[in-house]
Design a protein around this motif. Structure first.
Motif, mmCIF file in Angstrom:
data_model
loop_
_atom_site.group_PDB
_atom_site.id
_atom_site.type_symbol
_atom_site.label_atom_id
_atom_site.label_comp_id
_atom_site.label_asym_id
_atom_site.label_seq_id
_atom_site.Cartn_x
_atom_site.Cartn_y
_atom_site.Cartn_z
ATOM 1 N N ASP A 1 0.295 -1.037 -0.204
ATOM 2 C CA ASP A 1 -0.262 0.108 -0.163
ATOM 3 C C ASP A 1 0.623 1.478 -0.581
ATOM 4 O OD1 ASP A 1 -2.527 -1.382 0.030
ATOM 5 O OD2 ASP A 1 -2.264 -1.488 2.142
ATOM 6 N N ALA A 2 2.140 1.334 0.484
ATOM 7 C CA ALA A 2 2.749 2.040 0.273
ATOM 8 C C ALA A 2 3.824 2.479 -0.666
ATOM 9 C CB ALA A 2 3.505 2.041 2.226
ATOM 10 N N TRP A 3 4.701 1.262 -0.899
ATOM 11 C CA TRP A 3 4.814 1.583 -1.589
ATOM 12 C C TRP A 3 4.899 1.321 -3.360
ATOM 13 C CZ3 TRP A 3 8.542 4.669 -0.428
ATOM 14 C CH2 TRP A 3 8.609 5.065 0.995
ATOM 15 N N GLY A 4 3.908 0.514 -2.968
ATOM 16 C CA GLY A 4 2.901 0.408 -4.889
ATOM 17 C C GLY A 4 3.808 -1.472 -4.581
ATOM 18 N N GLU A 5 5.183 -2.138 -4.606
ATOM 19 C CA GLU A 5 5.739 -3.083 -4.469
ATOM 20 C C GLU A 5 6.774 -3.185 -3.716
ATOM 21 O OE1 GLU A 5 6.169 -5.930 -8.135
ATOM 22 O OE2 GLU A 5 6.791 -3.745 -9.026
ATOM 23 N N THR A 6 6.946 -4.310 -2.965
ATOM 24 C CA THR A 6 8.183 -4.041 -1.895
ATOM 25 C C THR A 6 9.166 -4.968 -2.336
ATOM 26 O OG1 THR A 6 8.756 -3.203 0.411
ATOM 27 C CG2 THR A 6 6.596 -4.896 0.022
ATOM 28 N N PRO A 7 10.038 -5.419 -1.574
ATOM 29 C CA PRO A 7 11.060 -6.714 -2.270
ATOM 30 C C PRO A 7 10.766 -8.222 -0.891
ATOM 31 C CG PRO A 7 12.436 -5.324 -1.670
ATOM 32 C CD PRO A 7 10.865 -4.448 -1.948
ATOM 33 N N VAL A 8 10.457 -8.971 -1.154
ATOM 34 C CA VAL A 8 10.818 -9.699 0.128
ATOM 35 C C VAL A 8 11.314 -11.277 -0.158
ATOM 36 C CG1 VAL A 8 8.937 -11.491 1.038
ATOM 37 C CG2 VAL A 8 8.117 -9.754 0.690
ATOM 38 N N ALA A 9 12.144 -11.924 0.478
ATOM 39 C CA ALA A 9 13.337 -12.729 -0.166
ATOM 40 C C ALA A 9 12.825 -13.921 0.403
ATOM 41 C CB ALA A 9 14.517 -11.967 0.585
ATOM 42 N N PHE A 10 13.061 -15.528 -0.716
ATOM 43 C CA PHE A 10 12.724 -16.652 0.331
ATOM 44 C C PHE A 10 13.817 -17.250 0.158
ATOM 45 C CE2 PHE A 10 8.759 -14.756 -1.301
ATOM 46 C CZ PHE A 10 7.821 -16.192 -0.738
ATOM 47 N N VAL A 11 14.500 -18.116 1.062
ATOM 48 C CA VAL A 11 16.519 -18.498 0.941
ATOM 49 C C VAL A 11 15.890 -19.636 1.389
ATOM 50 C CG1 VAL A 11 16.756 -15.965 1.335
ATOM 51 C CG2 VAL A 11 16.156 -18.064 3.620
ATOM 52 N N ALA A 12 17.016 -20.808 0.665
ATOM 53 C CA ALA A 12 17.025 -22.511 1.893
ATOM 54 C C ALA A 12 17.871 -21.650 2.617
ATOM 55 C CB ALA A 12 17.095 -22.723 0.486
ATOM 56 N N LEU A 13 18.552 -22.536 3.410
ATOM 57 C CA LEU A 13 20.188 -22.682 4.094
ATOM 58 C C LEU A 13 20.111 -23.867 3.865
ATOM 59 C CD1 LEU A 13 18.707 -21.758 7.558
ATOM 60 C CD2 LEU A 13 18.906 -19.977 5.745
ATOM 61 N N LYS A 14 21.894 -23.930 3.681
ATOM 62 C CA LYS A 14 22.450 -24.522 3.625
ATOM 63 C C LYS A 14 22.154 -25.787 4.630
ATOM 64 C CE LYS A 14 26.230 -21.755 2.567
ATOM 65 N NZ LYS A 14 27.994 -21.264 2.334
ATOM 66 N N SER A 15 22.984 -27.141 4.349
ATOM 67 C CA SER A 15 22.703 -28.486 5.305
ATOM 68 C C SER A 15 23.199 -28.095 6.663
ATOM 69 C CB SER A 15 23.347 -29.372 4.502
ATOM 70 O OG SER A 15 24.717 -29.404 4.279
ATOM 71 N N SER A 16 22.986 -28.205 7.561
ATOM 72 C CA SER A 16 23.665 -27.680 8.683
ATOM 73 C C SER A 16 23.170 -26.616 9.713
ATOM 74 C CB SER A 16 25.129 -28.709 8.670
ATOM 75 O OG SER A 16 25.803 -28.259 8.599
ATOM 76 N N GLN A 17 23.120 -25.849 8.774
ATOM 77 C CA GLN A 17 23.049 -24.350 9.116
ATOM 78 C C GLN A 17 22.014 -23.959 9.305
ATOM 79 O OE1 GLN A 17 26.038 -22.198 8.851
ATOM 80 N NE2 GLN A 17 26.962 -24.112 8.310
ATOM 81 N N VAL A 18 21.951 -22.746 10.535
ATOM 82 C CA VAL A 18 20.630 -22.402 11.247
ATOM 83 C C VAL A 18 20.410 -21.049 11.075
ATOM 84 C CG1 VAL A 18 19.126 -22.023 12.724
ATOM 85 C CG2 VAL A 18 20.594 -24.102 12.573
ATOM 86 N N ALA A 19 19.713 -20.484 10.862
ATOM 87 C CA ALA A 19 20.182 -18.889 10.556
ATOM 88 C C ALA A 19 18.210 -18.507 11.261
ATOM 89 C CB ALA A 19 20.632 -18.363 9.600
ATOM 90 N N GLU A 20 17.969 -16.957 11.361
ATOM 91 C CA GLU A 20 16.597 -16.297 11.577
ATOM 92 C C GLU A 20 16.001 -15.671 10.376
ATOM 93 O OE1 GLU A 20 14.211 -17.171 13.447
ATOM 94 O OE2 GLU A 20 15.975 -18.464 15.300
ATOM 95 N N ALA A 21 14.985 -16.317 10.151
ATOM 96 C CA ALA A 21 14.367 -14.890 9.252
ATOM 97 C C ALA A 21 15.172 -13.459 8.727
ATOM 98 C CB ALA A 21 13.036 -14.832 9.025
ATOM 99 N N ASP A 22 14.732 -13.135 10.954
ATOM 100 C CA ASP A 22 15.311 -11.792 11.052
ATOM 101 C C ASP A 22 16.716 -10.912 10.869
ATOM 102 O OD1 ASP A 22 12.825 -11.246 11.455
ATOM 103 O OD2 ASP A 22 12.884 -11.157 13.240
ATOM 104 N N ALA A 23 17.030 -12.330 11.068
ATOM 105 C CA ALA A 23 19.010 -12.248 10.854
ATOM 106 C C ALA A 23 19.372 -11.829 9.794
ATOM 107 C CB ALA A 23 19.305 -12.908 11.681
ATOM 108 N N ILE A 24 19.478 -12.797 8.805
ATOM 109 C CA ILE A 24 19.088 -12.275 7.493
ATOM 110 C C ILE A 24 19.093 -11.076 6.870
ATOM 111 C CG2 ILE A 24 19.776 -13.156 5.296
ATOM 112 C CD1 ILE A 24 18.878 -15.912 6.495
ATOM 113 N N LYS A 25 17.875 -10.584 6.894
ATOM 114 C CA LYS A 25 17.139 -9.722 6.868
ATOM 115 C C LYS A 25 17.921 -8.354 7.325
ATOM 116 C CE LYS A 25 13.238 -7.193 8.873
ATOM 117 N NZ LYS A 25 11.781 -6.995 8.731
#
Length: 517
Positions: free
Chosen positions: A448-472
């Motif tokens: 609504d604010a920008w018309g479009e905005t970017p959203v990312a979809f990520v697949a993690l490496k095996s045995s790796q852990v990461a929070e979505a907010d940390a990646i953002k």
């Protein structure tokens, strides 16, 4: 005509070249399956003759089509070459297509016969194809291929095949709508075959192909290998360990892989233990190939690396000889010899170096058009001020001062946020720098604010852990304010087409249909 004269000619047919290769070296292996099943050139050429004779017996005329929907096999390869020898066009269809889509493509190309295997037959139950089925694997899917073939020692009646004659009808992936049949001619394919010596095919290559025979990606390596009198090693399905075992066992000289396959190979902990020293050249096409991944392949895998950028429709192709230009890995190279590639703006006006525009191309290798779709053929073309017809790629890019093309994104995937253009590829390049991220895709979603905005979809490496907010936070700390990600979604894997293209439409749909939206 001698084999050397045939190769040097401006035009010829792959069927004739195959016959001469069989006479020249009948005992050399032509096609080898990962299971060990194999045929020599003499055996393969005889099988191709039996296919061509059977098609003629069944009244399939030159210029007509047959459809094939199956996993790679020796019968599949023989069917393709046999149809070409009879002047019959081949419509290869991906088994991953929906039953309704398969039936629609068979009907669209006007196929006189439908070749399939047991896997496709099972999926076809809801939408039967109204033409005679023939089972390449000898299953109950149709008449057994061996029983359908013409008798041993059968030879087809020679047919005249001109350069405009249809070679195959390859259907677009359908990721943006109904698949369109791309008609490639014998003349177009001939132009593809004998560029090999310039890019390392040389004498009797051994090519390992794990991408499917229904993909143009595979065919641009499959046909030059056979035309060069080499051996094709076929896999039905890609598997990292099995691929490496076969590459070492067969002492491969060439291979064609899509970027996601290269990444999986580089990520495997045992990659460096395999002897790949026989490799002369590796090829890549079909999807964006990250610069960091190209650098890894060059460092850890012997031989050269060639990236092709182009379309199944033909037009213009860029070639990056990555091993010769390690400082240009962020690009897709320069236009191939004889290929005219230009950039045009939204109004169809040509733009110069440093300016972003849609990529259009023209060459001797251009499709005849979309089968039965003159309207779509017209939409796919751009006419230059000189009156020449170019094919639109739908991709956006920019030339540098040295003539190297940097690919930005698909035109339809560009995100316009608050009036600013955002290229998903820029954000994806930052995302994969995160130590836990294996692969990433960015899409534009409504805002609504920008018309479009970017959203990312990520697949993690095996045995790796990461929070979505940390990646953002990691990404947004490195990009401009207008490029910042609105959200990161961690997924098990990215949806892909049969040749490895990320299906961004599915990602957009999954985000918009999620309960939180």
């Amino acid at each position: 005509m001698t084999l050397a004269a045939m190769i040097a000619a401006d035009y010829g047919t792959i069927g004739d070249i195959l016959r001469e290769r069989a006479r020249e070296n009948p005992d050399r292996l032509a096609v080898v399956m990962e299971t060990g099943e194999a045929v020599t050139y003499a055996q393969f050429d005889a099988l191709v003759d039996r296919v061509a004779a059977a098609l003629q017996r069944d009244g399939v005329a030159p210029g007509e089509a047959v459809a094939v929907c199956a996993l790679s096999s020796i019968p599949y390869a023989a069917l393709f070459l046999g149809a070409l020898r009879a002047g019959v066009a081949v419509a290869p269809i991906a088994p991953s297509s929906t039953p309704e889509s398969i039936a629609g493509m068979v009907a669209d190309c006007g196929a006189k016969l439908f070749f399939l295997d047991a896997g496709v037959a099972e999926a076809q139950k809801p939408a039967p194809v109204p033409v005679r089925p023939i089972a390449l694997d000898g299953s109950s899917a149709g008449q057994a291929f061996d029983a359908w073939l013409a008798p041993e020692d059968a030879t087809p009646t020679p047919v005249e095949i001109g350069p405009k004659h249809p070679f195959n009808i390859i259907y677009s992936s359908g990721t943006t709508g109904t698949p369109k049949g791309i008609i490639q001619s014998h003349g177009m394919r001939w132009k593809h075959i004998f560029v090999g010596d310039a890019i390392g095919y040389g004498h009797t290559p051994v090519s390992l192909l794990s991408t499917p025979l229904y993909s143009n990606t595979t065919l641009v390596c499959f046909f030059p290998t056979l035309a060069g009198g080499g051996t094709v090693v076929l896999m039905k399905k890609f598997d990292v360990v099995r691929y490496l075992e076969l590459a070492a066992k067969h002492r491969i000289t060439h291979t064609m892989l899509v970027p996601v396959q290269y990444r999986r190979l580089m990520e495997h902990p045992d990659f460096d233990r395999y002897d790949l020293s026989s490799t002369r050249m590796k090829f890549c096409t079909s999807a964006p190939f990250a610069a960091d991944l190209k650098a890894q392949v060059l460092k850890r895998w012997p031989g050269g690396l060639v990236e092709y950028f182009g379309m199944t429709e033909g037009g213009g192709t860029c070639i990056l000889m990555a091993h010769e230009h390690p400082d240009k890995l962020h690009t897709v190279g320069r236009p191939a010899p004889g290929h005219d590639i230009r950039l045009v703006d939204e109004d169809g006006r040509q733009v110069g170096p440093g300016v972003v525009g849609e990529i259009v191309g023209r060459s001797a290798s251009m499709m005849n058009g979309y089968h039965g779709r003159p309207d779509k053929t017209a939409e796919a073309t751009w006419v230059s001020p000189e009156g020449w017809t170019f094919i639109r790629t739908g991709d956006v890019g920019r030339f540098d001062e040295e003539g190297f093309l940097t690919l930005m994104d698909r035109k339809k995937d560009m995100i316009i946020s608050g009036g600013f253009n955002i290229y998903p590829s820029d954000l994806e390049a930052v995302l994969v720098q995160h130590p836990a991220v294996f692969e990433a895709a960015v899409v534009g979603v409504p805002s609504d604010a920008w018309g479009e905005t970017p959203v990312a979809f990520v697949a993690l490496k095996s045995s790796q852990v990461a929070e979505a907010d940390a990646i953002k936070t990691f990404v947004n700390g490195q990009v401009g304010k207008t490029q910042r990600l609105a959200e990161v979604v961690v997924v098990d894997s990215l949806p892909r087409s049969h040749i490895g293209k990320v299906l961004k439409r599915e990602l957009r749909d999954s985000w918009q249909n999620s309960p939180s939206q």
